[in-house]
Design a protein around this motif. Structure first.
Motif, PDB file in Angstrom:
ATOM      1  N   VAL A  93       0.846  -1.197   0.000  1.00  0.00           N
ATOM      2  CA  VAL A  93       0.000   0.000   0.000  1.00  0.00           C
ATOM      3  C   VAL A  93       0.882   1.248   0.000  1.00  0.00           C
ATOM      4  CG1 VAL A  93      -1.672   1.328   1.346  1.00  0.00           C
ATOM      5  CG2 VAL A  93      -1.989  -1.134   1.036  1.00  0.00           C
ATOM      6  N   GLN A  94       1.916   1.244   0.814  1.00  0.00           N
ATOM      7  CA  GLN A  94       2.826   2.396   0.855  1.00  0.00           C
ATOM      8  C   GLN A  94       3.510   2.604  -0.487  1.00  0.00           C
ATOM      9  OE1 GLN A  94       5.260   1.310   4.226  1.00  0.00           O
ATOM     10  NE2 GLN A  94       3.906   2.366   5.669  1.00  0.00           N
ATOM     11  N   SER A  97       1.239   4.519  -2.694  1.00  0.00           N
ATOM     12  CA  SER A  97       0.610   5.715  -2.125  1.00  0.00           C
ATOM     13  C   SER A  97       0.734   6.940  -3.026  1.00  0.00           C
ATOM     14  CB  SER A  97       1.165   6.011  -0.737  1.00  0.00           C
ATOM     15  OG  SER A  97       2.538   6.329  -0.820  1.00  0.00           O
ATOM     16  N   LYS A 100      -2.502   7.938  -4.794  1.00  0.00           N
ATOM     17  CA  LYS A 100      -3.705   8.267  -4.023  1.00  0.00           C
ATOM     18  C   LYS A 100      -4.501   9.405  -4.643  1.00  0.00           C
ATOM     19  CE  LYS A 100      -5.471   9.130   0.600  1.00  0.00           C
ATOM     20  NZ  LYS A 100      -6.813   8.972   0.121  1.00  0.00           N
TER      21      LYS A 100
END
Length: 105
Positions: A93-94, A97, A100
């Motif tokens: 997920v990081q 990111s 986003k």
């Protein structure tokens, strides 16, 4: 053969999460649905296939079997594998990111 690491299936991940507290099959299906906020509804075929595999890998064990219902619990190896998988997912997920802002549009 013990669990060799690497990515878990979504089913494996949620079964281990649900087994933080000992559960039997029907309870596990309900707990998985609750933990996943109804995103995952696991049927008995998938659940028992995953449990069998994870038992062989040493990630879960049966702590009670009355002949009608088996109660499963996560092992120390299973907890360790779950923690590693959680870290892997957070890293993924990081890594993404930066997208986003693009995804919010």
């Amino acid at each position: 053969m013990p669990y060799s690491g690497g990515p878990m299936t979504e089913a494996m991940y949620y079964v281990l999460l649900a087994l933080i507290h000992p559960n039997h099959g029907y309870q596990l299906m309900n707990t998985i649905e609750q933990v996943s906020r109804s995103r995952i509804r696991m049927g008995p075929g998938t659940l028992y296939g995953v449990l069998t595999r994870m038992q062989k890998d040493g990630l879960v064990e049966i702590i009670h079997d009355d002949g009608r219902r088996k109660t499963y619990v996560i092992t120390e190896l299973g907890k360790s594998a779950l923690q590693e998988e959680y870290k892997r997912l957070v890293s993924m997920v990081q890594d993404g990111s930066f997208m986003k802002g693009d995804l919010d549009q």
